[in-house]
Write a protein that holds these residues in place. Sequence first.
Motif, PDB file in Angstrom:
ATOM      1  N   LYS A 270       0.841  -1.199   0.000  1.00 28.31           N
ATOM      2  CA  LYS A 270       0.000   0.000   0.000  1.00 28.31           C
ATOM      3  C   LYS A 270       0.876   1.249   0.000  1.00 28.31           C
ATOM      4  O   LYS A 270       2.108   1.168   0.093  1.00 28.31           O
TER       5      LYS A 270
ATOM      6  N   THR B 144      -6.171  -1.038   5.771  1.00 31.57           N
ATOM      7  CA  THR B 144      -5.692  -2.218   5.064  1.00 31.57           C
ATOM      8  C   THR B 144      -5.192  -3.214   6.094  1.00 31.57           C
ATOM      9  O   THR B 144      -4.622  -2.845   7.105  1.00 31.57           O
TER      10      THR B 144
ATOM     11  N   ASP C 260      -3.860   3.429   8.419  1.00 30.42           N
ATOM     12  CA  ASP C 260      -2.932   4.240   7.644  1.00 30.42           C
ATOM     13  C   ASP C 260      -2.954   5.655   8.204  1.00 30.42           C
ATOM     14  O   ASP C 260      -3.890   6.417   7.974  1.00 30.42           O
TER      15      ASP C 260
ATOM     16  N   GLU D 128      -6.115   2.777  -6.188  1.00 26.90           N
ATOM     17  CA  GLU D 128      -6.649   2.633  -4.835  1.00 26.90           C
ATOM     18  C   GLU D 128      -7.580   3.809  -4.560  1.00 26.90           C
ATOM     19  O   GLU D 128      -7.142   4.959  -4.573  1.00 26.90           O
TER      20      GLU D 128
ATOM     21  N   ASN E 254     -13.321   0.762   0.300  1.00 27.80           N
ATOM     22  CA  ASN E 254     -12.026   0.664  -0.354  1.00 27.80           C
ATOM     23  C   ASN E 254     -12.198  -0.093  -1.674  1.00 27.80           C
ATOM     24  O   ASN E 254     -12.695  -1.220  -1.685  1.00 27.80           O
TER      25      ASN E 254
ATOM     26  N   THR F 180     -10.097  -1.287  -5.221  1.00 22.61           N
ATOM     27  CA  THR F 180      -8.800  -1.430  -5.868  1.00 22.61           C
ATOM     28  C   THR F 180      -8.975  -2.066  -7.245  1.00 22.61           C
ATOM     29  O   THR F 180      -9.855  -2.910  -7.447  1.00 22.61           O
TER      30      THR F 180
END
Length: 662
Positions: free
Chosen positions: A88, A116, A121, A280, A311, A313
Amino acid sequence: MKKQISLLQFSLVLSASPVLLAETVSPANAVDMNPVVVTGTKSEKLLSDSPVKTEVVTREDIKANHARDVKEALEDIPGLMLKRIHGKSGYEVWLQGLDSNRVKVLIDGEPVAASTGSSVDVTQISSLDIERIEVVKGATSALYGSSAMGGVINIITRPADQGVHYEALAEGSSYGEDNPDGAAAKFAAGRLNGRISSGTSQWYSVLNLDVRTSEGFDATPGTWTTEGAEGERYSAGGRLGWTPTETQRYEIYADLYKEDLNSQTIANTGGKIIPKIKDEDADRIRLGGRFNVDSNSGQWKGSLFRESFENDTYQDIVSTADKEDHRSAEFETRRTTLEWSNLVWEEHFLTSGLEYFYESLEQFKEGVAEVDPGTDRQSIEWFIQDDLFLTDKLEVIPGIRWQHDSGFGNYVAPKLNLRQEITKAGSWNLFTRAGVGRGYRVPNLKERYYIFDHSQIGYMVQGNSDLEPESSNSLQLGFGANNGKGAYVDINFFYNDITDLIETAFSHTDSDNVAIYSYINIAEAETRGVELSAAYPLNPQWRINGGYTFLESEDKRTGLTLPNRPRHQIKAGIKYQHPEWLTELLLNGVYQSEEYTDETNSLESPDWSTLDIKLSQPVYGTFTVFGGIDNVTDTQRDFSQADRDKRPEEGRFFYLGLRVEG
């Protein structure tokens, strides 16, 4: 007298509105080396008086270091490690050798969902609305439950101001030769933010907006891959409060975070290199309300909180027209709390609380459910803590926390902290503190069900619904001295013993030659060491500070050192302020020793050091020009050996900005 002041401080802070609190914070107090803290005990205490080991980053520290987010605000905390989240673009926090899965991150006491894996984060949290950050190390506080085995990061937001006040900032920055297009002289990243607050004797409001953009950075020119993500991060929030009387406060708030990042990667499929772009996208919404009421029966405090985190991706093959491999996940957290505090028999300051917690997880791949809707867990937790002075110099805080989890039943965790004033030597006050506590962590929904797909770099991690909870014993023993004039010395010995540690282990290789890992309870581990920190003002213009951490860790199954845990870490800083021009100069340095990067201790990452230079200059009254160079030494890992080289990813970084306040 000291006992009465210490026990009644919490009553005073609950009965004061944020408007009144804002009026009491003067510039002199803002740079105080002994600030008031609340995270360790839920009652206001001077930092040096807290029986629970606590580190503090103040608003003045954040401004002086030009910190853009929580990651940058925490960089100077002794013993704290910030590590890139694997696969990430963000960073996670490790404390006393315990990884981010076991560190609880809070904003005003409310949890932040892991972005994540099990990691928060901390680059996603802007520094704009932060008054201070309090870091409690170890599992010795009864106030925090599951996931706080390694400690707690409590981010406390800024109070509203009396009248109308504003703040705005603009900044441009460059990665130098690592700018994606190789043009070292251009701005490849930037920041814009603004804050406005207003308050009267009964109402207050705060609005914040923060925008961060980056073209990323490329430390490997000539290859397709880029190391720093390109994209934008947006944060917006607001609070509205009502204080009908001096003993009541009610507040509602809303915060929004959005990011859109992409980076260039490659996949090796059947020996063929396939260029990809990894997208992302993340959206976080936090809504809540809280109240503080001071009555004859005590101080009552309650909250309602909800957070949703989405989230998405993509692993987009560049040579095709469509975006491939779309995964989406949705997390929801709800929390309801009620707390009561009161001074009982003029000796015991009791605090008790009840909490209901709920979280759910859904995950989809190409629209097909991988984790079914309705996958959730709930818990009810209760704690009680007594803060008492056995003598005028000995403070003891026993506590206990009970948790009932929908998937794992009941657990009880006792805690005990104490602080003893030893003596006074001249202007120096000498003291000791100690803490012991039982830690506990239930497997979260991601560890039990989520699929972490990093197949583009050769592996995938799958959840395990049969996991069992972790438990730990945490010991803290410290000695300190301060002179009340900004000088202090603090030494803290720590020991953490963990059983049923949840780790990833290799399972098999699938038909596409992707290594499949799964979470299992296989590890028993311990971390132990000592943290030393000190600061001393040489005169009104110069101040020095520093910290040293010695860390030993052990996988008790093998007797080997746990990976990614350096034995030595040194952090040091020098601060200078010109008495007339108010020019402020900071030099911050970090040294970190070698660390093993694998469980067999056969691979070792080199030691490294960095130096940051930061300069601020007030101009034209309300304006301040600031700038600096981070990582002056241009220390950077070898990306061809990324699995074993854990030195910093970002190289030398230049920035220049302007801030206005009024």
